[in-house]
Motif scaffolding. Structure first.
Motif, PDB file in Angstrom:
ATOM      1  N   VAL A   1      64.867  64.199 143.434  1.00  0.00           N
ATOM      2  CA  VAL A   1      65.038  63.467 142.176  1.00  0.00           C
ATOM      3  C   VAL A   1      66.218  62.502 142.241  1.00  0.00           C
ATOM      4  N   GLU A   2      67.058  62.619 143.270  1.00  0.00           N
ATOM      5  CA  GLU A   2      68.204  61.722 143.420  1.00  0.00           C
ATOM      6  C   GLU A   2      68.439  61.461 144.901  1.00  0.00           C
ATOM      7  N   LEU A   3      68.418  60.170 145.269  1.00  0.00           N
ATOM      8  CA  LEU A   3      68.611  59.761 146.654  1.00  0.00           C
ATOM      9  C   LEU A   3      69.607  58.613 146.669  1.00  0.00           C
ATOM     10  N   THR A   4      70.783  58.842 147.264  1.00  0.00           N
ATOM     11  CA  THR A   4      71.802  57.796 147.329  1.00  0.00           C
ATOM     12  C   THR A   4      72.103  57.485 148.789  1.00  0.00           C
ATOM     13  N   LEU A   5      71.959  56.198 149.131  1.00  0.00           N
ATOM     14  CA  LEU A   5      72.122  55.738 150.502  1.00  0.00           C
ATOM     15  C   LEU A   5      72.970  54.473 150.580  1.00  0.00           C
ATOM     16  N   SER A   6      73.802  54.219 149.594  1.00  0.00           N
ATOM     17  CA  SER A   6      74.583  52.981 149.585  1.00  0.00           C
ATOM     18  C   SER A   6      75.615  52.965 150.712  1.00  0.00           C
ATOM     19  N   ASP A   7      76.070  51.755 151.033  1.00  0.00           N
ATOM     20  CA  ASP A   7      77.106  51.548 152.048  1.00  0.00           C
ATOM     21  C   ASP A   7      76.722  52.081 153.418  1.00  0.00           C
ATOM     22  N   ASN A   8      75.522  51.727 153.858  1.00  0.00           N
ATOM     23  CA  ASN A   8      75.067  51.971 155.216  1.00  0.00           C
ATOM     24  C   ASN A   8      74.606  50.624 155.757  1.00  0.00           C
ATOM     25  N   ASP A   9      73.809  50.604 156.789  1.00  0.00           N
ATOM     26  CA  ASP A   9      73.278  49.348 157.328  1.00  0.00           C
ATOM     27  C   ASP A   9      71.759  49.469 157.451  1.00  0.00           C
ATOM     28  N   LEU A  10      71.134  49.894 156.354  1.00  0.00           N
ATOM     29  CA  LEU A  10      69.686  50.088 156.335  1.00  0.00           C
ATOM     30  C   LEU A  10      68.994  48.780 155.994  1.00  0.00           C
ATOM     31  N   ARG A  11      67.770  48.637 156.469  1.00  0.00           N
ATOM     32  CA  ARG A  11      67.005  47.424 156.186  1.00  0.00           C
ATOM     33  C   ARG A  11      65.559  47.821 155.925  1.00  0.00           C
ATOM     34  N   GLY A  12      64.785  46.823 155.535  1.00  0.00           N
ATOM     35  CA  GLY A  12      63.365  47.052 155.296  1.00  0.00           C
ATOM     36  C   GLY A  12      63.031  46.972 153.825  1.00  0.00           C
ATOM     37  N   PRO A  13      61.744  47.051 153.517  1.00  0.00           N
ATOM     38  CA  PRO A  13      61.296  46.917 152.128  1.00  0.00           C
ATOM     39  C   PRO A  13      61.248  48.246 151.386  1.00  0.00           C
ATOM     40  N   ILE A  14      61.233  48.142 150.078  1.00  0.00           N
ATOM     41  CA  ILE A  14      60.906  49.269 149.215  1.00  0.00           C
ATOM     42  C   ILE A  14      59.398  49.177 148.996  1.00  0.00           C
ATOM     43  N   PRO A  15      58.641  50.234 149.261  1.00  0.00           N
ATOM     44  CA  PRO A  15      57.191  50.154 149.104  1.00  0.00           C
ATOM     45  C   PRO A  15      56.784  49.745 147.686  1.00  0.00           C
ATOM     46  N   GLN A  16      55.769  48.901 147.602  1.00  0.00           N
ATOM     47  CA  GLN A  16      55.299  48.417 146.301  1.00  0.00           C
ATOM     48  C   GLN A  16      54.750  49.541 145.430  1.00  0.00           C
TER      49      GLN A  16
ATOM     50  N   PHE B   1      55.876  52.573 145.208  1.00  0.00           N
ATOM     51  CA  PHE B   1      56.924  53.567 144.974  1.00  0.00           C
ATOM     52  C   PHE B   1      56.938  53.978 143.501  1.00  0.00           C
ATOM     53  N   ASP B   2      57.020  55.271 143.228  1.00  0.00           N
ATOM     54  CA  ASP B   2      57.002  55.806 141.864  1.00  0.00           C
ATOM     55  C   ASP B   2      58.415  55.776 141.272  1.00  0.00           C
ATOM     56  N   HIS B   3      58.692  54.777 140.471  1.00  0.00           N
ATOM     57  CA  HIS B   3      60.019  54.578 139.895  1.00  0.00           C
ATOM     58  C   HIS B   3      60.402  55.616 138.847  1.00  0.00           C
ATOM     59  N   ASP B   4      59.434  56.317 138.299  1.00  0.00           N
ATOM     60  CA  ASP B   4      59.699  57.213 137.168  1.00  0.00           C
ATOM     61  C   ASP B   4      60.314  58.558 137.538  1.00  0.00           C
ATOM     62  N   ARG B   5      60.344  58.906 138.777  1.00  0.00           N
ATOM     63  CA  ARG B   5      60.784  60.249 139.137  1.00  0.00           C
ATOM     64  C   ARG B   5      62.055  60.309 139.964  1.00  0.00           C
ATOM     65  N   LEU B   6      62.628  59.171 140.359  1.00  0.00           N
ATOM     66  CA  LEU B   6      63.722  59.213 141.323  1.00  0.00           C
ATOM     67  C   LEU B   6      64.873  58.301 140.931  1.00  0.00           C
ATOM     68  N   TYR B   7      66.095  58.831 140.973  1.00  0.00           N
ATOM     69  CA  TYR B   7      67.315  58.027 140.852  1.00  0.00           C
ATOM     70  C   TYR B   7      67.641  57.577 142.262  1.00  0.00           C
ATOM     71  N   LEU B   8      67.581  56.264 142.498  1.00  0.00           N
ATOM     72  CA  LEU B   8      67.703  55.706 143.834  1.00  0.00           C
ATOM     73  C   LEU B   8      68.846  54.706 143.875  1.00  0.00           C
ATOM     74  N   VAL B   9      69.787  54.885 144.821  1.00  0.00           N
ATOM     75  CA  VAL B   9      70.919  53.971 144.984  1.00  0.00           C
ATOM     76  C   VAL B   9      70.901  53.461 146.423  1.00  0.00           C
ATOM     77  N   LEU B  10      70.753  52.128 146.572  1.00  0.00           N
ATOM     78  CA  LEU B  10      70.650  51.518 147.898  1.00  0.00           C
ATOM     79  C   LEU B  10      71.638  50.376 148.104  1.00  0.00           C
ATOM     80  N   GLY B  11      72.630  50.212 147.248  1.00  0.00           N
ATOM     81  CA  GLY B  11      73.552  49.080 147.323  1.00  0.00           C
ATOM     82  C   GLY B  11      74.247  48.970 148.670  1.00  0.00           C
ATOM     83  N   ASP B  12      74.636  47.753 149.016  1.00  0.00           N
ATOM     84  CA  ASP B  12      75.354  47.461 150.261  1.00  0.00           C
ATOM     85  C   ASP B  12      74.572  47.884 151.500  1.00  0.00           C
TER      86      ASP B  12
END
Length: 94
Positions: A51-66, A68-79
């Protein structure tokens, strides 16, 4: 059973481990401020116990799948270098 995994600020490197998606009761994953590289695995977006996935401040790349179920997950991908970037997404309950 592990429900909360917090490995922030550990200088971990390499790709995000796919093995975490097999941990069916894991609900909170914090991997911020490490040195993860490569594409974020698509399975991370469809890991339904999380329900919560935080991955900010790494060097990840690629797309977010179209689809993707936005209603169930707190997602942090900044930086990172996400193509269709959304820094913080939390639309649960909306």
């Amino acid at each position: 059973r592990l429900k909360y995994l917090d490995l922030q600020d550990n200088e971990l490197s390499g790709t995000v481990p796919l093995s975490m998606t097999t941990m069916i009761e894991l609900s909170y994953i914090h991997l911020d401020n490490n040195r993860f590289t490569g594409e974020l695995p698509e399975s991370a977006f469809f890991f339904y116990s999380c329900v919560e996935l935080t991955l900010s401040d790494n060097d990840l790349r690629g797309p977010i799948p179209q689809n993707f179920d936005h209603d169930r997950l707190y997602l942090v991908l900044g930086d990172n270098r996400i193509e269709n970037r959304i820094d913080t997404l939390n639309l649960k309950g909306n």
